[in-house]
Design a protein around this motif. Structure first.
Motif, short mmCIF file in Angstrom:
data_model
loop_
_atom_site.label_atom_id
_atom_site.label_comp_id
_atom_site.label_asym_id
_atom_site.label_seq_id
_atom_site.Cartn_x
_atom_site.Cartn_y
_atom_site.Cartn_z
N GLU A 50 6.00 44.74 23.34
CA GLU A 50 6.14 45.17 22.00
C GLU A 50 5.84 46.55 21.47
N LYS A 51 4.85 47.07 22.23
CA LYS A 51 4.50 48.57 21.72
C LYS A 51 5.92 49.43 22.12
N TYR A 52 6.27 49.18 23.32
CA TYR A 52 7.69 50.05 23.49
C TYR A 52 8.74 49.91 22.54
N TYR A 53 8.93 48.67 22.00
CA TYR A 53 10.06 48.53 21.07
C TYR A 53 9.75 49.06 19.72
N GLU A 54 8.34 49.09 19.47
CA GLU A 54 7.91 49.57 18.08
C GLU A 54 8.23 51.02 18.42
N LEU A 55 7.73 51.90 19.41
CA LEU A 55 8.15 53.04 19.75
C LEU A 55 9.49 53.57 19.69
N MET A 56 10.37 52.73 20.11
CA MET A 56 11.75 53.06 20.11
C MET A 56 12.36 52.98 18.67
N ARG A 57 11.84 51.96 17.90
CA ARG A 57 12.34 51.95 16.61
C ARG A 57 12.08 53.04 15.70
N ARG A 58 10.66 53.82 15.97
CA ARG A 58 10.50 54.65 15.14
C ARG A 58 11.36 55.99 15.63
N GLN A 59 11.61 56.31 16.74
CA GLN A 59 12.18 57.30 17.11
C GLN A 59 13.81 57.02 16.99
N VAL A 60 14.32 55.99 16.79
CA VAL A 60 15.71 55.75 16.57
C VAL A 60 15.69 56.20 14.97
N ASP A 61 14.79 55.83 14.01
CA ASP A 61 14.77 56.14 12.72
C ASP A 61 14.66 57.49 12.56
N HIS A 62 13.91 58.10 13.31
CA HIS A 62 13.84 59.46 13.26
C HIS A 62 15.32 60.13 13.45
N MET A 63 15.99 59.92 14.55
CA MET A 63 17.38 60.48 14.94
C MET A 63 18.34 59.98 13.85
N VAL A 64 18.30 58.90 13.30
CA VAL A 64 19.13 58.76 12.13
C VAL A 64 19.01 59.43 11.08
N ARG A 65 17.83 59.72 10.80
CA ARG A 65 17.61 60.66 9.51
C ARG A 65 18.36 61.98 9.87
N LEU A 66 17.97 62.38 10.86
CA LEU A 66 18.54 63.69 11.33
C LEU A 66 20.22 63.67 11.40
N VAL A 67 20.66 62.83 12.10
CA VAL A 67 22.15 62.64 12.01
C VAL A 67 22.86 62.48 10.50
N ASN A 68 22.02 61.83 9.71
CA ASN A 68 22.51 61.85 8.28
C ASN A 68 22.53 63.11 7.52
N ASP A 69 21.64 63.97 8.02
CA ASP A 69 21.74 65.38 7.37
C ASP A 69 23.08 66.04 7.83
N LEU A 70 23.34 65.80 9.15
CA LEU A 70 24.70 66.38 9.66
C LEU A 70 25.94 65.85 8.69
N MET A 71 25.77 64.45 8.53
CA MET A 71 27.13 63.84 7.77
C MET A 71 27.20 64.21 6.51
N GLU A 72 26.24 64.70 5.70
CA GLU A 72 26.34 65.36 4.29
C GLU A 72 26.42 66.76 4.30
N VAL A 73 27.76 67.19 4.31
CA VAL A 73 28.41 68.35 4.59
C VAL A 73 27.85 69.17 3.59
N SER A 74 28.01 68.65 2.24
CA SER A 74 27.86 69.64 1.09
C SER A 74 26.47 69.92 1.06
#
Length: 514
Positions: free
Chosen positions: A188-212
């Motif tokens: 469970e602790k590893y799944y929670e760790l991975m969820r947090r890191q995926v959320d982190h990466m998603v936020r960064l990728v969202n910045d790339l998508m918003e070209v304006s």
């Protein structure tokens, strides 16, 4: 960015045969509201040219011989946008070799024969200055394009730099799950760790998508009350592999009172992770890194100090500039782009705070102090993790069609929905989904948008046209989040638009609305 053209940029630089000619020409130009500048020799004209000019006016008598080489070199040294107009006042009669030579050597040449009409001279100068003004406009346009391109390049470099941080714990957790085969409770602790890191990466990728936002140099913060203790814990988790690999000792001293600031937890985690990464990289093996936090004058003060290479006095301010690395430390930087501290400064200032560096000198370590305004309200509870499925309430009993041309994405989502109690059908394209719709009944359809052939929007319109199609909930699950796609998805008849990768909380909220 370029500045607006000044008065000097529209001067007419005069080099005449005699001082009397210079006086006459100057008087004519001044009456026409021009700004003449008399030059007594070619060297003086070249010096004035470096300060700015709208055009050059030369008498035929002064263009013979090697003096023109000086002018040619000076014009060649200007930017590629520049094509300075040259007006030659020629003697009456047949064309001379000097005139022909000038016309061969310089592209933007106008020849006026003496004696000349004043109107002809004024018209030639006005034309030359209009041409020069357009050149300045082109210069500003090119500078603006370079500036925008540089901001995009810096943003992409920052994104690539920051994506490496969450990839490290993700990779480690996956290796541990594969090698240890831990029990469900331990996993469970590893799944929670991975969820947090995926959320982190998603936020960064969202910045790339918003070209304006990139071209304007803006990053949107998701502000809320944040507990700094949790932020620093997450930052330490991100940086721990680097710290441990270098054999450093890491100590943490938090104050007795919780420190709550209003900010974006993901961005603040980036701030302290970058500071910890820098401390780890620039500290020799077996060093000490210390993180301390407290409050002073209604501010949270967080300090990250190390026993590393230190900073010279002249580096204390420039260290936060883009791409700056301390001289002689490129090997310690491990290929870094020198953008981590720039990102730290920008993010801290966006939160209304400040950051400063201090060091006793080279080899004596460094200390970075971050100050952030304290918030008045308590932090919000973090969203539940993937492992906390009980929080979603009763299991699903809906029949759900999953459509995605990426088979792994479709199959894994269907598997997840089945663990929640749903009955699922899977299709790997629009045509296949329509065949399923003609033989099976379902309550919800989760559709990818960017599929070859019939895309998700076309499929949605076909499904709505099927008998009972108006009763089906349509959910778009896609990587496209820009405004244009949002409008197209809404027009196609979708009930919800969710972004990949799947955010389970948002997804379950949409399903519960069925």
């Amino acid at each position: 960015m370029s500045e607006e053209p000044s008065r000097l940029d529209f001067r007419i630089l005069l080099r005449t045969a005699t001082s009397r000619d210079a006086l006459i020409a100057s008087a004519v130009l001044e009456r026409a509201q021009f700004d003449p500048q008399v030059c007594t020799d070619m060297a003086g004209l070249v010096r004035e040219l470096s300060a700015g000019a709208g055009a050059v006016m030369l008498a035929e008598e002064v263009i013979a011989g090697p003096v023109m080489t000086e002018l040619k070199v000076a014009l060649a040294s200007q930017g590629p946008w520049s094509d300075l107009p040259v007006i030659v006042l020629a003697r009456q009669g047949a064309d001379s070799r000097a005139i022909a030579h000038v016309m061969d050597e310089f592209a933007n040449v106008t020849v006026i024969e003496r004696p000349m009409r004043v109107a002809a001279l004024v018209s030639a100068v006005r034309t030359a200055l209009r041409s020069r003004r357009r050149q300045y406009e082109l210069r500003d346009l090119l500078d603006g394009l370079r500036d925008a391109d540089q901001r995009k390049t810096e943003f992409l470099a920052t994104l690539a730099h920051e994506l490496r941080n969450p990839l490290a714990p993700l990779s480690t957790a996956l290796s541990l799950l594969a090698r240890k085969r831990p029990s469900p409770a331990e996993s469970e602790k590893y799944y929670e760790l991975m969820r947090r890191q995926v959320d982190h990466m998603v936020r960064l990728v969202n910045d790339l998508m918003e070209v304006s936002r990139i071209t304007r140099g803006k990053i949107e913060l998701q502000m809320r009350p944040v507990l700094l203790d949790a932020v620093i814990d997450d930052a330490i988790e991100l940086s721990r592999p680097l710290v441990e690999r270098a054999g450093h000792t890491l100590s943490v001293e938090m104050g007795a009172e919780p420190l709550v600031v209003r900010g974006d937890a993901v961005r603040l985690t980036q701030v302290f992770s970058n500071l910890l990464n820098n401390a780890a990289k620039y500290t020799p093996t077996g060093g000490r890194i210390r993180v301390s936090a407290g409050q002073q004058d209604r501010q949270a003060v967080i300090q990250v100090s190390d026993t590393g290479t230190g900073l010279s006095t002249d580096m204390l301010k420039s260290i936060f500039d883009m791409f700056v690395q301390v001289s002689g430390t490129s090997k310690a930087a491990q290929g870094g782009l020198g953008i981590g501290l720039t990102l730290v400064k920008s993010l801290v200032e966006l939160h209304g705070g400040s950051v400063e560096a201090a060091s006793q000198g080279l080899g004596l370590g460094a200390e970075f102090s971050v100050r952030l305004p304290l918030a008045k309200s308590a932090p919000l509870a973090p969203p539940p993790g993937i492992a906390s499925q009980d929080a979603w309430g009763p299991t699903l009993d809906e029949v759900i069609l999953v459509v995605d041309d990426n088979r792994d994405a479709a199959d894994s989502l269907a598997d997840l929905l089945r663990t929640l109690g749903a009955t699922t059908f899977v299709a790997y394209g629009g045509e296949e989904a329509l065949r399923v719709a003609q033989s099976e009944r379902f309550d919800i359809a989760v559709l990818d948008i960017g599929m070859p052939g019939m895309d998700g929007c076309d499929l949605a319109r076909h499904l709505r046209a099927e008998p009972g199609g108006d009763q089906v909930m349509l959910i778009a699950l896609t990587g496209w989040g820009q405004q244009g796609y949002k409008e197209r998805i809404a027009a196609a008849g979708f009930d919800h638009h969710l972004l990949k990768p799947l955010n389970l909380a948002e997804f379950m909220t949409a399903l519960r609305a069925a």
